[in-house]
Design an enzyme around this catalytic site. Structure first.
Site, short mmCIF file in Angstrom:
data_model
loop_
_atom_site.label_atom_id
_atom_site.label_comp_id
_atom_site.label_asym_id
_atom_site.label_seq_id
_atom_site.Cartn_x
_atom_site.Cartn_y
_atom_site.Cartn_z
N TYR A 190 1.28 2.55 15.45
CA TYR A 190 2.70 2.82 15.67
C TYR A 190 2.87 4.04 16.58
O TYR A 190 2.15 5.03 16.42
CB TYR A 190 3.40 3.12 14.34
CG TYR A 190 3.18 2.11 13.26
CD1 TYR A 190 3.90 0.93 13.23
CD2 TYR A 190 2.23 2.33 12.27
CE1 TYR A 190 3.70 -0.01 12.24
CE2 TYR A 190 2.02 1.40 11.27
CZ TYR A 190 2.76 0.23 11.25
OH TYR A 190 2.54 -0.69 10.27
N LYS A 213 -0.90 -4.73 14.25
CA LYS A 213 0.47 -4.69 13.71
C LYS A 213 1.17 -3.48 14.31
O LYS A 213 0.60 -2.39 14.37
CB LYS A 213 0.39 -4.57 12.19
CG LYS A 213 1.67 -4.19 11.47
CD LYS A 213 1.35 -3.87 10.01
CE LYS A 213 2.52 -3.22 9.30
NZ LYS A 213 2.15 -2.71 7.96
N ASP A 261 0.81 -1.22 0.00
CA ASP A 261 0.00 0.00 0.00
C ASP A 261 0.85 1.28 0.00
O ASP A 261 0.31 2.37 0.09
CB ASP A 261 -0.92 0.01 1.23
CG ASP A 261 -0.13 -0.10 2.54
OD1 ASP A 261 0.64 -1.07 2.68
OD2 ASP A 261 -0.28 0.77 3.40
#
Length: 271
Positions: free
Chosen positions: A147, A178, A27
């Site tokens: 993140y 993730k 992506d």
């Protein structure tokens, strides 16, 4: 409790059915530009699929360029968040797609990006929560990419901060999460142990070392999978690298051991 539809789709996210996942994000074309020249796009996807990836991650428009038979047993994850490297705030992410669109495209799952500590963190968290609700309505799994990034983050590799990040994904309704990894890979065990949903380690080794050794260390630390994109699509042999990574995820001594089954499964496309 997962619905039958979501359970079927979760099963497609792991080719062998062992609950482990090798995702290849492709992506990056929105944030940074094409991952490969257009003439090589389909051959890249084919190499990733034949190498044994459990899923690829792309945006909705790119998903329309992939012939269904090209994916075979490889699942499709449609990424709903976007931002570019040219923005005044490169940590900002906005929704550019909806769960219903992804379902119409045949997606097996969707993903949403949140940068914890960014100036727009609250809006990104709201987006994640809203998408999680829509995923329940449509019985489709949600991968939260969370993140620690932004001006309010002192150490993006702090294990305590990473533990906080993955639990945000769990608490807001994601099925998989993730995130980045600590500089000391063994410290990823504490991150995984303190999260109630599967944790996938993001990216390859930052120092350019062997991604297979890196992957092995992370799986030994308890990760339920890997999401490696750039090291794959920039590799001179993407399929071969994916195959080695798939062996680590599914068939090394950190998981089920049956290399013969691996080769047969990936060649025939059997689930």
């Amino acid at each position: 409790m997962a619905t039958i539809g979501k359970s079927f789709r979760m099963r497609r996210l792991s080719r062998t059915g062992d609950g482990r996942h090798l995702f290849v994000p492709l992506d990056h074309s929105v944030s940074e530009g094409p991952v490969v020249p257009q003439a090589r796009w389909r051959s890249l996807v084919r190499a990733v699929v034949e190498g044994g990836a459990d899923a690829i991650v792309v945006h909705k428009g790119r998903a329309r360029t992939i012939p269904p038979d090209l994916l075979g047993a490889c699942a499709l994850v449609v990424h709903l968040s976007a931002g570019t490297a040219h923005a005044p705030d490169t940590h900002a992410k906005v929704l550019v797609g909806a769960v219903e669109e992804a379902v119409r495209l045949g997606a097996d799952a969707v993903s949403v990006h949140v940068n914890l500590g960014s100036e727009t963190e609250s809006a990104q968290l709201a987006d994640l929560g809203a998408v999680a609700g829509a995923c329940d309505t449509w019985s489709i799994p949600l991968l939260a990419m969370i993140y620690p990034r932004g001006p309010h983050i002192a150490d993006p590799h702090d294990p305590a901060l990473l533990t906080h990040a993955v639990n945000i994904g769990a608490d807001l309704g994601a099925d998989l999460v993730k995130t980045s990894v600590p500089l000391r890979l063994a410290e990823m065990a504490a991150v995984v142990d303190n999260c109630p949903i599967p944790v996938l380690a993001a990216g390859g080794p930052p120092d350019g070392s062997d991604p297979v050794d890196y992957a092995t260390s992370l799986m030994l630390a308890g990760c339920r999978g890997l999401a490696i994109g750039r090291r794959v699509f920039s590799s001179p042999s993407p399929g071969a690298l994916v195959s080695r990574l798939a062996d680590v995820v599914h068939f090394s001594d950190v998981g089920p051991t049956n290399p013969t089954t691996h080769r047969t499964t990936m060649r025939t496309g059997a689930a």
